[in-house]
Motif scaffolding. Structure first.
Motif, mmCIF file in Angstrom:
data_model
loop_
_atom_site.group_PDB
_atom_site.id
_atom_site.type_symbol
_atom_site.label_atom_id
_atom_site.label_comp_id
_atom_site.label_asym_id
_atom_site.label_seq_id
_atom_site.Cartn_x
_atom_site.Cartn_y
_atom_site.Cartn_z
ATOM 1 N N SER A 12 28.252 100.319 -27.861
ATOM 2 C CA SER A 12 29.596 99.826 -27.577
ATOM 3 C C SER A 12 29.848 98.516 -28.318
ATOM 4 C CB SER A 12 29.793 99.624 -26.076
ATOM 5 O OG SER A 12 29.003 98.542 -25.606
ATOM 6 N N VAL A 13 31.107 98.304 -28.654
ATOM 7 C CA VAL A 13 31.490 97.065 -29.328
ATOM 8 C C VAL A 13 31.163 95.860 -28.451
ATOM 9 C CG1 VAL A 13 33.452 95.728 -30.180
ATOM 10 C CG2 VAL A 13 33.237 98.152 -30.771
ATOM 11 N N GLY A 14 31.523 95.936 -27.172
ATOM 12 C CA GLY A 14 31.247 94.819 -26.279
ATOM 13 C C GLY A 14 29.765 94.549 -26.128
ATOM 14 N N GLY A 15 28.964 95.605 -26.161
ATOM 15 C CA GLY A 15 27.519 95.441 -26.008
ATOM 16 C C GLY A 15 26.893 94.679 -27.145
ATOM 17 N N THR A 16 27.174 95.077 -28.379
ATOM 18 C CA THR A 16 26.525 94.392 -29.506
ATOM 19 C C THR A 16 27.098 92.996 -29.725
ATOM 20 O OG1 THR A 16 27.996 95.298 -31.214
ATOM 21 C CG2 THR A 16 26.040 96.592 -30.655
ATOM 22 N N LEU A 17 28.386 92.798 -29.409
ATOM 23 C CA LEU A 17 28.953 91.458 -29.566
ATOM 24 C C LEU A 17 28.419 90.490 -28.522
ATOM 25 C CD1 LEU A 17 32.682 92.114 -30.545
ATOM 26 C CD2 LEU A 17 30.658 91.898 -31.997
ATOM 27 N N SER A 18 27.833 91.007 -27.457
ATOM 28 C CA SER A 18 27.225 90.139 -26.459
ATOM 29 C C SER A 18 25.831 89.687 -26.861
ATOM 30 C CB SER A 18 27.151 90.873 -25.110
ATOM 31 O OG SER A 18 28.450 91.102 -24.595
ATOM 32 N N VAL A 19 25.218 90.363 -27.853
ATOM 33 C CA VAL A 19 23.845 90.005 -28.229
ATOM 34 C C VAL A 19 23.703 89.546 -29.673
ATOM 35 C CG1 VAL A 19 22.807 91.496 -26.488
ATOM 36 C CG2 VAL A 19 23.234 92.422 -28.767
ATOM 37 N N GLY A 20 24.542 90.051 -30.580
ATOM 38 C CA GLY A 20 24.452 89.661 -31.987
ATOM 39 C C GLY A 20 24.885 90.764 -32.907
ATOM 40 N N GLY A 21 24.067 91.819 -33.001
ATOM 41 C CA GLY A 21 24.412 92.944 -33.856
ATOM 42 C C GLY A 21 23.960 92.730 -35.292
ATOM 43 N N VAL A 22 22.702 93.103 -35.592
ATOM 44 C CA VAL A 22 22.141 92.876 -36.917
ATOM 45 C C VAL A 22 21.931 94.213 -37.616
ATOM 46 C CG1 VAL A 22 19.750 92.878 -36.081
ATOM 47 C CG2 VAL A 22 20.312 91.641 -38.189
ATOM 48 N N GLY A 23 22.028 94.205 -38.936
ATOM 49 C CA GLY A 23 21.824 95.410 -39.725
ATOM 50 C C GLY A 23 21.604 95.069 -41.181
ATOM 51 N N GLY A 24 21.458 96.088 -42.007
ATOM 52 C CA GLY A 24 21.154 95.882 -43.413
ATOM 53 C C GLY A 24 22.203 95.110 -44.183
ATOM 54 N N ALA A 25 23.471 95.232 -43.771
ATOM 55 C CA ALA A 25 24.539 94.491 -44.451
ATOM 56 C C ALA A 25 24.620 93.042 -43.992
ATOM 57 C CB ALA A 25 25.883 95.184 -44.240
ATOM 58 N N SER A 26 23.769 92.642 -43.031
ATOM 59 C CA SER A 26 23.734 91.234 -42.625
ATOM 60 C C SER A 26 23.299 90.335 -43.779
ATOM 61 C CB SER A 26 22.788 91.052 -41.436
ATOM 62 O OG SER A 26 23.291 91.705 -40.287
ATOM 63 N N SER A 27 22.653 90.909 -44.785
ATOM 64 C CA SER A 27 22.273 90.125 -45.961
ATOM 65 C C SER A 27 23.491 89.571 -46.687
ATOM 66 C CB SER A 27 21.436 90.980 -46.921
ATOM 67 O OG SER A 27 22.135 92.166 -47.275
ATOM 68 N N HIS A 28 24.643 90.221 -46.514
ATOM 69 C CA HIS A 28 25.887 89.740 -47.124
ATOM 70 C C HIS A 28 26.865 89.164 -46.106
ATOM 71 C CE1 HIS A 28 25.362 91.216 -51.270
ATOM 72 N NE2 HIS A 28 24.724 92.244 -50.720
ATOM 73 N N HIS A 29 26.856 89.688 -44.875
ATOM 74 C CA HIS A 29 27.954 89.399 -43.951
ATOM 75 C C HIS A 29 27.520 88.809 -42.615
ATOM 76 C CE1 HIS A 29 30.677 91.570 -46.627
ATOM 77 N NE2 HIS A 29 29.806 92.563 -46.658
ATOM 78 N N GLY A 30 26.240 88.497 -42.452
ATOM 79 C CA GLY A 30 25.803 87.956 -41.177
ATOM 80 C C GLY A 30 25.698 89.031 -40.107
ATOM 81 N N LEU A 31 25.763 88.619 -38.856
ATOM 82 C CA LEU A 31 25.697 89.541 -37.738
ATOM 83 C C LEU A 31 27.093 90.069 -37.413
ATOM 84 C CD1 LEU A 31 23.344 87.511 -35.343
ATOM 85 C CD2 LEU A 31 22.708 89.053 -37.200
ATOM 86 N N GLN A 32 27.157 91.080 -36.573
ATOM 87 C CA GLN A 32 28.470 91.561 -36.133
ATOM 88 C C GLN A 32 29.262 90.451 -35.458
ATOM 89 O OE1 GLN A 32 27.278 95.079 -33.894
ATOM 90 N NE2 GLN A 32 27.926 96.410 -35.566
ATOM 91 N N VAL A 33 28.582 89.568 -34.709
ATOM 92 C CA VAL A 33 29.296 88.474 -34.048
ATOM 93 C C VAL A 33 29.878 87.470 -35.039
ATOM 94 C CG1 VAL A 33 28.112 88.612 -31.831
ATOM 95 C CG2 VAL A 33 27.088 87.270 -33.686
ATOM 96 N N ASP A 34 29.391 87.478 -36.269
ATOM 97 C CA ASP A 34 29.939 86.583 -37.292
ATOM 98 C C ASP A 34 31.196 87.153 -37.932
ATOM 99 O OD1 ASP A 34 27.827 84.537 -37.239
ATOM 100 O OD2 ASP A 34 26.550 86.149 -37.995
ATOM 101 N N ASN A 35 31.607 88.345 -37.514
ATOM 102 C CA ASN A 35 32.749 89.028 -38.112
ATOM 103 C C ASN A 35 33.805 89.389 -37.074
ATOM 104 O OD1 ASN A 35 31.910 89.687 -41.117
ATOM 105 N ND2 ASN A 35 30.083 89.952 -39.851
#
Length: 483
Positions: A172-195
Motif C-alpha cells: 500500500s502507498v500509505g504503508g511504504t510512505l510510513s517506513v521509507g520505500g527503497v528500490g533500485g531507482a533510489s540510486s537516482h531518486h532517493g526513497l519513495q518518501v523523498d518523492n
C-alpha cells in the motif's frame, strides 16, 4: 469507489459481511467492545460514534489483523475498523484517545515483526479506502490504501510513472510512505518518501491535517518515514515522471565481494543504470555476487558494450529485456504464492556506511550459513544526498549501502526463528558499532534505549513530535518506540 483489494469484496461487501458483528458500544471495565447482539441482550457501554464504514470484532477479522507476512508476532486487537471515509478514522482515533485504546493502520499486512498490530486495540484496515483520485503529468493523488501495483498501471497508461518502486509492488502507498520505500531507482531518486509532494494525515488527536513542504511542514517531515508514530496517512500526492517503455537488464556475476562493490560504486557514480541493485548468492564453495543493473528506454536500445565499459570483468553476464511494467511486477506472483504458506520471515535490514560495508559484509558472510537465509540477500548502494527525510536515519558519508537478508524459515520452526532473531540482534549491534542504522522494516528486537541511538540528533525532534501530534500515545504501538 475502487475495489478494496480483497478478492471479491469491495466496501459494500465488507459492510454486508460484517453487519452481524458490528460494534455499537465500548465497555472499558467489562466486556470491551459490545456488538449489537450483546446490546440487544442488555449489555451497556459508551456508544461508538456513527460510522460510514464499520467496526467489527468477528474472529476472522481479528485473526487477520493479528497476522502479517513475518509470521512471528500475533498481537490480536479487540476490533477492526473498515473505514467508509476518512471521518471514520478521525472518530475512532478520538474515541481511542478518550478511552485509553491504541490504534494502528494496516495496509497489505506485509510487516514482518508486528509493526502494524495493536494488541487489545483497534486496527484500521486501509483496503476500504483505496481510490486513485487523479493522475496528472507530474503528480498523482491517491488514498493510502491504494496498492502501488494499481498506481503504476494507472500512471503508465498515461505515460508517467512514480520514480521509485520497491522490489515487490503489491504494497500500500500509505504503508511504504510510513517506513521509507527503497528500490533500485533510489540510486537516482532517493526513497519513495523523498518523492511525495503533499499528504493528508489524521493525527493522534483525530485532526485531519493537510501538509507539505510549504504547509504544516513539521508534520510532513515527521510523518514520512515516521513509522506511524505521529499520524495516519490517509491520502498522498506523489511525484510522477515520464515513463519509459522497456527495461533492459544486466546481471553481472562476480566471484569477489570487492570486485562486485567496486562495480556498483562505479556505476553509481556515473548513473549508467536507471536501476541499480545487487544480490549475494550461495554457491557450492561460498558466495557469488550479482550486480543487477537495468536501463529503462523507449525506442533505441542502449549500447551493451558502453553500459558495461569500465566495470571489473564479471565471471558471467546475462542480458535480457522486458516491458517496463512487467519488470516492476516481476516478483508479485512469487510473493503471492509464498504468502499463503505462512513461512516465518525474520528479516534483517540495515543501512551501512560505505566505508565499512566491505569489511562488515565479509565478516557477516563468513559466519552465515545459506541454510539460515532461505531467501535473497540484497546489497546495493544509494547516494546519501538523495535521502532527505529526517526520521529515516542513515549513516554518514556520501554513499550508504542497503543490506537486506530476507530470511525464510521453511518449514516453520519456532526454535529456528528465535535463534535467527537473536542473530539479527547481534548483527544489528555489530553494524551499529561501525555507524550503521537499521531500516526499520525487519525483525530486530529493539530496547527502549536503542531508539535514541537509532535517531541520534533527531531523537529530541521525534519526542517533541510525539508529544505534539500524538500526545495520548495511541498510534502504532507495535513499533515500541515510545513505550
Amino acid at each position: 469507489m475502487r475495489d478494496s483489494g480483497l478478492p471479491g469484496l469491495n466496501r459494500r461487501g465488507f459492510l454486508a459481511v460484517g453487519a452481524a458483528v458490528a460494534v455499537v458500544a465500548f465497555d472499558p471495565l467489562g466486556l470491551g467492545w459490545i456488538t449489537q447482539a450483546q446490546a440487544d441482550a442488555g449489555a451497556t457501554g459508551l456508544a461508538v460514534p456513527p460510522l460510514d464504514g464499520e467496526l467489527v470484532t468477528d474472529d476472522a477479522a481479528l485473526t487477520e489483523a493479528a497476522d502479517d507476512y513475518g509470521q512471528i508476532t500475533h498481537d490480536r486487537p479487540r476490533a477492526v475498523l473498515r473505514p467508509g471515509s476518512v471521518r471514520d478514522i478521525q472518530k475512532i482515533i478520538r474515541f481511542a484517545c478518550a478511552n485509553g485504546l491504541t490504534v494502528a493502520m494496516r495496509g497489505q499486512g506485509h510487516s514482518v515483526f508486528g509493526q502494524a498490530q495493536a494488541k487489545a486495540g483497534v486496527v484500521i484496515d486501509s483496503r476500504t479506502l483505496a481510490q486513485i483520485h487523479s493522475v496528472g503529468t507530474d503528480r498523482a493523488v491517491v488514498d493510502a490504501g491504494v496498492q502501488w501495483t494499481d498506481l503504476f498501471q494507472a500512471a503508465i497508461a498515461a505515460g508517467r510513472t512514480p520514480p521509485v518502486a520497491t522490489d515487490y509492488i503489491g504494497l500500500s502507498v500509505g504503508g511504504t510512505l510510513s517506513v521509507g520505500g527503497v528500490g533500485g531507482a533510489s540510486s537516482h531518486h532517493g526513497l519513495q518518501v523523498d518523492n511525495v509532494l503533499a499528504l493528508e494525515v489524521v493525527t493522534g488527536t483525530g485532526e485531519l491535517v493537510r501538509c507539505s513542504r510549504t504547509q504544516n511542514r513539521e508534520l510532513f517531515d515527521v510523518v514520512l518515514g515516521g513509522l506511524g508514530q505521529y499520524g495516519v496517512i490517509v491520502r498522498a500526492t506523489v511525484k510522477l515522471i515520464p515513463a519509459q517503455t522497456t527495461a533492459r537488464m544486466y546481471r553481472l556475476t562476480y566471484a569477489s565481494l570487492t570486485d562486485f562493490t567496486t562495480a556498483q560504486r562505479t556505476a553509481l557514480r556515473d548513473g549508467r543504470f536507471s536501476y541499480l541493485e545487487g544480490q549475494v548468492v550461495p554457491t557450492d564453495t561460498g558466495w557469488a555476487y550479482v550486480l543487477e543493473g537495468v536501463a529503462y528506454f523507449t525506442g533505441q536500445a542502449p549500447d551493451d558494450a558502453a553500459i558495461q565499459r569500465g566495470l571489473p570483468t564479471p565471471t558471467a553476464t546475462e542480458i535480457a529485456e522486458m516491458p517496463y511494467f512487467a519488470w516492476l511486477d516481476r516478483i508479485t506472483a512469487l510473493v503471492d504464492q509464498l504468502r499463503p504458506l505462512k513461512f516465518p520471515n525474520p528479516w534483517l535490514n540495515l543501512f551501512l556506511p560505505d566505508a565499512a560495508t566491505d569489511r562488515y559484509v565479509a565478516d557477516l558472510l563468513a559466519n552465515l550459513s545459506p541454510a539460515d537465509v532461505g531467501g535473497p540477500i540484497l546489497l546495493y548502494p544509494v547516494p546519501r544526498a538523495r535521502l532527505t527525510r529526517p526520521l529515516v536515519p542513515v549513516p554518514d558519508g556520501e554513499v550508504v549501502y542497503l543490506l537486506s537478508i530476507l530470511r525464510v524459515v521453511a518449514p516453520p520452526n519456532p526454535d529456528t526463528v528465535t535463534r535467527l532473531i537473536g542473530d539479527n540482534r547481534t548483527a544489528y549491534l555489530n553494524a551499529r558499532a561501525v555507524g550503521a542504522k537499521q531500516y526499520a522494516i525487519g525483525a530486530i528486537p529493539m530496547l527502549p534505549t536503542d531508539w535514541p541511538v537509532h535517531y541520534g540528533a533527531q531523537y529530541p525532534r521525534a519526542r517533541r513530535a510525539k508529544s505534539t501530534f500524538d500526545p495520548h500515545g495511541v498510534l502504532t504501538p507495535g513499533q515500541g518506540i515510545f513505550s
